[in-house]
Design a protein around this motif. Structure first.
Motif, PDB file in Angstrom:
ATOM      1  N   ARG A 146      47.073  56.841  50.699  1.00  0.00           N
ATOM      2  CA  ARG A 146      48.402  56.685  51.193  1.00  0.00           C
ATOM      3  C   ARG A 146      48.730  55.142  51.042  1.00  0.00           C
ATOM      4  O   ARG A 146      49.985  54.900  50.466  1.00  0.00           O
ATOM      5  N   THR A 147      47.829  54.356  51.222  1.00  0.00           N
ATOM      6  CA  THR A 147      48.112  52.872  51.246  1.00  0.00           C
ATOM      7  C   THR A 147      48.302  52.242  49.683  1.00  0.00           C
ATOM      8  O   THR A 147      49.198  51.761  49.459  1.00  0.00           O
ATOM      9  N   GLU A 157      51.928  54.187  48.576  1.00  0.00           N
ATOM     10  CA  GLU A 157      53.001  53.616  49.145  1.00  0.00           C
ATOM     11  C   GLU A 157      53.154  52.068  48.860  1.00  0.00           C
ATOM     12  O   GLU A 157      54.521  51.897  48.775  1.00  0.00           O
ATOM     13  N   ASP A 177      58.733  60.436  61.457  1.00  0.00           N
ATOM     14  CA  ASP A 177      57.561  59.567  60.888  1.00  0.00           C
ATOM     15  C   ASP A 177      57.472  59.794  59.412  1.00  0.00           C
ATOM     16  O   ASP A 177      57.398  58.872  58.446  1.00  0.00           O
ATOM     17  N   HIS A 196      57.901  57.635  55.481  1.00  0.00           N
ATOM     18  CA  HIS A 196      57.242  57.318  54.473  1.00  0.00           C
ATOM     19  C   HIS A 196      57.568  58.225  53.004  1.00  0.00           C
ATOM     20  O   HIS A 196      57.425  57.711  51.923  1.00  0.00           O
ATOM     21  N   HIS A 197      58.239  59.322  53.263  1.00  0.00           N
ATOM     22  CA  HIS A 197      58.353  60.111  52.302  1.00  0.00           C
ATOM     23  C   HIS A 197      59.855  59.476  51.352  1.00  0.00           C
ATOM     24  O   HIS A 197      59.945  59.468  50.354  1.00  0.00           O
ATOM     25  N   LEU A 247      60.528  56.240  51.459  1.00  0.00           N
ATOM     26  CA  LEU A 247      59.655  55.141  50.705  1.00  0.00           C
ATOM     27  C   LEU A 247      59.431  55.379  49.286  1.00  0.00           C
ATOM     28  O   LEU A 247      59.662  55.004  48.286  1.00  0.00           O
ATOM     29  N   HIS A 254      51.914  61.837  46.364  1.00  0.00           N
ATOM     30  CA  HIS A 254      52.130  61.554  47.898  1.00  0.00           C
ATOM     31  C   HIS A 254      52.010  62.927  48.440  1.00  0.00           C
ATOM     32  O   HIS A 254      51.864  63.001  49.656  1.00  0.00           O
ATOM     33  N   THR A 283      48.365  64.116  56.120  1.00  0.00           N
ATOM     34  CA  THR A 283      49.141  62.969  56.868  1.00  0.00           C
ATOM     35  C   THR A 283      49.743  63.566  58.254  1.00  0.00           C
ATOM     36  O   THR A 283      49.646  62.990  59.410  1.00  0.00           O
ATOM     37  N   HIS A 296      58.022  50.533  62.002  1.00  0.00           N
ATOM     38  CA  HIS A 296      58.903  50.784  60.975  1.00  0.00           C
ATOM     39  C   HIS A 296      60.116  49.974  60.673  1.00  0.00           C
ATOM     40  O   HIS A 296      60.508  49.892  59.527  1.00  0.00           O
ATOM     41  N   LEU A 334      53.296  46.955  55.654  1.00  0.00           N
ATOM     42  CA  LEU A 334      53.061  48.435  55.385  1.00  0.00           C
ATOM     43  C   LEU A 334      51.349  48.500  55.450  1.00  0.00           C
ATOM     44  O   LEU A 334      50.992  49.410  55.992  1.00  0.00           O
ATOM     45  N   MET A 387      49.527  50.947  58.116  1.00  0.00           N
ATOM     46  CA  MET A 387      48.269  51.986  57.536  1.00  0.00           C
ATOM     47  C   MET A 387      47.075  51.593  58.311  1.00  0.00           C
ATOM     48  O   MET A 387      46.339  52.664  58.975  1.00  0.00           O
TER      49      MET A 387
END
Length: 227
Positions: free
Chosen positions: A95-96, A99, A142, A146-147, A149, A162, A169, A190, A209, A213
């Motif tokens: 994820r990190t 993103e 939440d 992230h989606h 982004l 992702h 997630t 956020h 970010l 994470m």
């Protein structure tokens, strides 16, 4: 008038197959916690519940096994994958990576303003749930942040990668719900990322970010009792 033939590039609309529809239903049930980690999925009971035959159900379950969401235990059957410490650590690593790559592309391409708008909208949705910090709706809001982004990076491949971790997630966020006594810290993290994007501050946005994470990973570990 004479009807014109369609352009040669057009083809028939392809309808989603039954196994794909079943897989999506099961994926959603795993994502929202209906089927918790470690839950055994009985083929006969599932087929009856979904009103489908075992053939397409078996194919759908095979897809989820390939995605790592289901695991097969010899002579026992299929189970929803457990959120082991190693699995969670690996998921947050991915994820990190995804993103931050999306964030880099947003800044490099000059899309910060539009991305900030999308992120602010997601934070506003979270703020509307301020009194429900542990709700499923807050988890969904939440995830939407992230989606948004990653989608703002306009990279089909980043989005596709992702998407593969969104279910895991969601499982993690559901596991984390008990670690949030209020929404303040969640919203602040956020909002700070969104503000850094709007300010076109790549270094700060990236740092925030990554810290977010790390905090998420720590909360999942705390919720699961992992060291």
């Amino acid at each position: 008038m004479t009807a014109l033939d369609p352009p040669g590039g057009l083809g028939p609309v392809v309808q989603e197959s039954t196994p794909a529809l079943i897989a999506r239903t099961l994926r959603r049930a795993i994502s929202d916690g209906t089927f918790a980690p470690g839950t055994q999925l009985g083929e006969a009971a599932l087929a009856r519940s979904l009103g489908v035959s075992r053939g397409p159900l078996r194919e759908a379950m095979q897809r989820l096994t390939q995605e790592g969401l289901l695991v097969s235990h010899r002579n026992r059957g299929l189970f929803v994958a457990d959120l082991t410490a190693d699995a969670v650590r690996d998921m947050y690593l991915l994820r990190t990576t995804v993103e931050t790559a999306a964030l880099d592309r947003v800044f490099e391409s000059g899309w910060a303003a539009g991305t900030a708008d999308a992120l602010d909208a997601a934070v506003d949705a979270m703020a509307a749930l301020y009194d429900e910090p542990r709700s499923a709706a807050m988890v969904a809001a939440d995830l939407d942040f992230h989606h948004a982004l990653v989608e703002s990076a306009r990279s089909p491949r980043l989005s596709r990668v992702h998407e593969t971790v969104l279910v895991e997630t969601s499982m993690c966020l559901h596991a984390m719900r008990s670690t949030y006594s209020d929404a303040e810290s969640r919203l602040a993290e956020h909002r700070a990322i969104a503000d850094a994007v709007r300010a076109v501050d790549p270094s700060r946005a990236r740092s925030l970010l990554v810290d977010h994470m790390r905090d998420g990973h720590a909360r999942v570990r705390a919720a699961g009792g992992d060291s």
